[in-house]
Design a protein around this motif. Structure first.
Motif, PDB file in Angstrom:
ATOM      1  N   LYS A 151      71.719 -47.053  39.553  1.00 34.78           N
ATOM      2  CA  LYS A 151      70.424 -47.695  39.317  1.00 34.78           C
ATOM      3  C   LYS A 151      69.934 -47.432  37.899  1.00 34.78           C
ATOM      4  N   LEU A 152      69.226 -48.418  37.370  1.00 35.78           N
ATOM      5  CA  LEU A 152      68.537 -48.284  36.091  1.00 35.78           C
ATOM      6  C   LEU A 152      67.152 -47.738  36.385  1.00 35.78           C
ATOM      7  N   GLN A 153      66.723 -46.773  35.584  1.00 39.88           N
ATOM      8  CA  GLN A 153      65.402 -46.206  35.807  1.00 39.88           C
ATOM      9  C   GLN A 153      64.911 -45.532  34.538  1.00 39.88           C
ATOM     10  N   ALA A 154      63.637 -45.227  34.522  1.00 46.06           N
ATOM     11  CA  ALA A 154      63.086 -44.444  33.423  1.00 46.06           C
ATOM     12  C   ALA A 154      63.597 -43.017  33.569  1.00 46.06           C
ATOM     13  N   ALA A 155      63.882 -42.376  32.452  1.00 48.68           N
ATOM     14  CA  ALA A 155      64.371 -40.993  32.489  1.00 48.68           C
ATOM     15  C   ALA A 155      63.314 -40.088  33.100  1.00 48.68           C
ATOM     16  N   PRO A 156      63.701 -39.266  34.093  1.00 45.72           N
ATOM     17  CA  PRO A 156      62.736 -38.329  34.673  1.00 45.72           C
ATOM     18  C   PRO A 156      62.341 -37.261  33.642  1.00 45.72           C
ATOM     19  N   GLY A 157      61.180 -36.661  33.853  1.00 47.34           N
ATOM     20  CA  GLY A 157      60.654 -35.675  32.908  1.00 47.34           C
ATOM     21  C   GLY A 157      61.602 -34.525  32.615  1.00 47.34           C
ATOM     22  N   TRP A 158      62.277 -33.994  33.648  1.00 46.49           N
ATOM     23  CA  TRP A 158      63.178 -32.859  33.422  1.00 46.49           C
ATOM     24  C   TRP A 158      64.323 -33.237  32.490  1.00 46.49           C
ATOM     25  N   LEU A 159      64.807 -34.492  32.582  1.00 49.19           N
ATOM     26  CA  LEU A 159      65.903 -34.944  31.726  1.00 49.19           C
ATOM     27  C   LEU A 159      65.413 -35.193  30.301  1.00 49.19           C
ATOM     28  N   VAL A 160      64.230 -35.752  30.165  1.00 48.45           N
ATOM     29  CA  VAL A 160      63.626 -35.977  28.850  1.00 48.45           C
ATOM     30  C   VAL A 160      63.533 -34.660  28.095  1.00 48.45           C
ATOM     31  N   SER A 161      63.018 -33.613  28.744  1.00 48.14           N
ATOM     32  CA  SER A 161      62.860 -32.329  28.059  1.00 48.14           C
ATOM     33  C   SER A 161      64.197 -31.632  27.831  1.00 48.14           C
ATOM     34  N   GLN A 162      65.125 -31.736  28.760  1.00 46.02           N
ATOM     35  CA  GLN A 162      66.417 -31.055  28.621  1.00 46.02           C
ATOM     36  C   GLN A 162      67.278 -31.672  27.520  1.00 46.02           C
ATOM     37  N   MET A 163      67.268 -32.996  27.424  1.00 42.36           N
ATOM     38  CA  MET A 163      68.158 -33.689  26.486  1.00 42.36           C
ATOM     39  C   MET A 163      67.480 -34.093  25.179  1.00 42.36           C
ATOM     40  N   GLY A 164      66.161 -33.998  25.116  1.00 41.81           N
ATOM     41  CA  GLY A 164      65.459 -34.450  23.922  1.00 41.81           C
ATOM     42  C   GLY A 164      65.380 -35.966  23.843  1.00 41.81           C
ATOM     43  N   LEU A 165      65.230 -36.604  25.004  1.00 42.19           N
ATOM     44  CA  LEU A 165      65.125 -38.062  25.072  1.00 42.19           C
ATOM     45  C   LEU A 165      63.693 -38.502  24.816  1.00 42.19           C
ATOM     46  N   PRO A 166      63.508 -39.729  24.337  1.00 45.18           N
ATOM     47  CA  PRO A 166      62.138 -40.243  24.237  1.00 45.18           C
ATOM     48  C   PRO A 166      61.561 -40.484  25.636  1.00 45.18           C
ATOM     49  N   ALA A 167      60.315 -40.151  25.814  1.00 44.42           N
ATOM     50  CA  ALA A 167      59.669 -40.339  27.117  1.00 44.42           C
ATOM     51  C   ALA A 167      59.736 -41.809  27.527  1.00 44.42           C
ATOM     52  N   GLY A 168      60.071 -42.042  28.789  1.00 47.03           N
ATOM     53  CA  GLY A 168      60.115 -43.389  29.334  1.00 47.03           C
ATOM     54  C   GLY A 168      61.348 -44.192  28.982  1.00 47.03           C
ATOM     55  N   CYS A 169      62.316 -43.595  28.287  1.00 46.09           N
ATOM     56  CA  CYS A 169      63.516 -44.358  27.926  1.00 46.09           C
ATOM     57  C   CYS A 169      64.311 -44.712  29.184  1.00 46.09           C
TER      58      CYS A 169
END
Length: 163
Positions: A35-53
């Motif tokens: 599934k395509l989805q917005a990155a969850p918060g834990w993944l955003v912080s762990q990987m340094g992703l932009p929020a909501g990517c």
């Protein structure tokens, strides 16, 4: 001459297919969900992703001689690997496809013990609460996060390293 020379273990990250075939077993992969989805918060912080990517989240099972070998929970950064959106992962595991599709310059690997929850117990054919070996791997290409994967192995799995 160093009084206490540092020993370094060589850790080779092998695909599930290779690990299974090295045991002279027949390998099979089955995609469980995609599934395509917005990155969850834990993944955003762990990987340094932009929020909501946007992330492609794939779960899959790897088998050895028809028996559960590994449950793979993978998150792919679509901005880093846009072709993943249109790739068919029904027969080709994302781990193998990623190795040929995009290089990585940095990786972080973690090893842990976990207890089987109801879902893992079902997929790995073990009792809930059974001890399981789990590996987490994050990769980046230069400064761009590429993927995070959590691989959980069947009860009794043993990883070896040489140095």
């Amino acid at each position: 001459v160093a009084l206490q020379p540092v020993k370094q273990a060589k850790l080779e990250i092998a695909t599930a297919r290779r690990l299974v075939e090295e045991r002279n077993a027949i390998y099979r992969y089955a995609m469980v969900s995609r599934k395509l989805q917005a990155a969850p918060g834990w993944l955003v912080s762990q990987m340094g992703l932009p929020a909501g990517c946007e992330i492609l989240h794939i779960e899959g099972m790897h088998y050895a001689d028809g028996q559960p070998f590994q449950f793979e929970d993978r998150w792919i950064n679509i901005a880093a690997v846009p072709d993943c959106e249109t790739t068919d992962f029904e027969t080709t595991p994302p781990s193998e496809w990623l190795l040929s599709a995009v290089p990585f310059s940095n990786a972080e690997v973690g090893f842990l013990a976990t207890a089987a929850d109801a879902m893992l117990a079902e997929y790995l054919n073990c009792a809930p609460g059974a001890p399981l070996f789990q590996m987490e791997r994050s990769t980046w290409f230069q400064d761009q996060p590429v993927t995070f994967a959590r691989m959980t192995y069947h009860p009794g799995y043993r990883m070896r390293s040489t140095y």
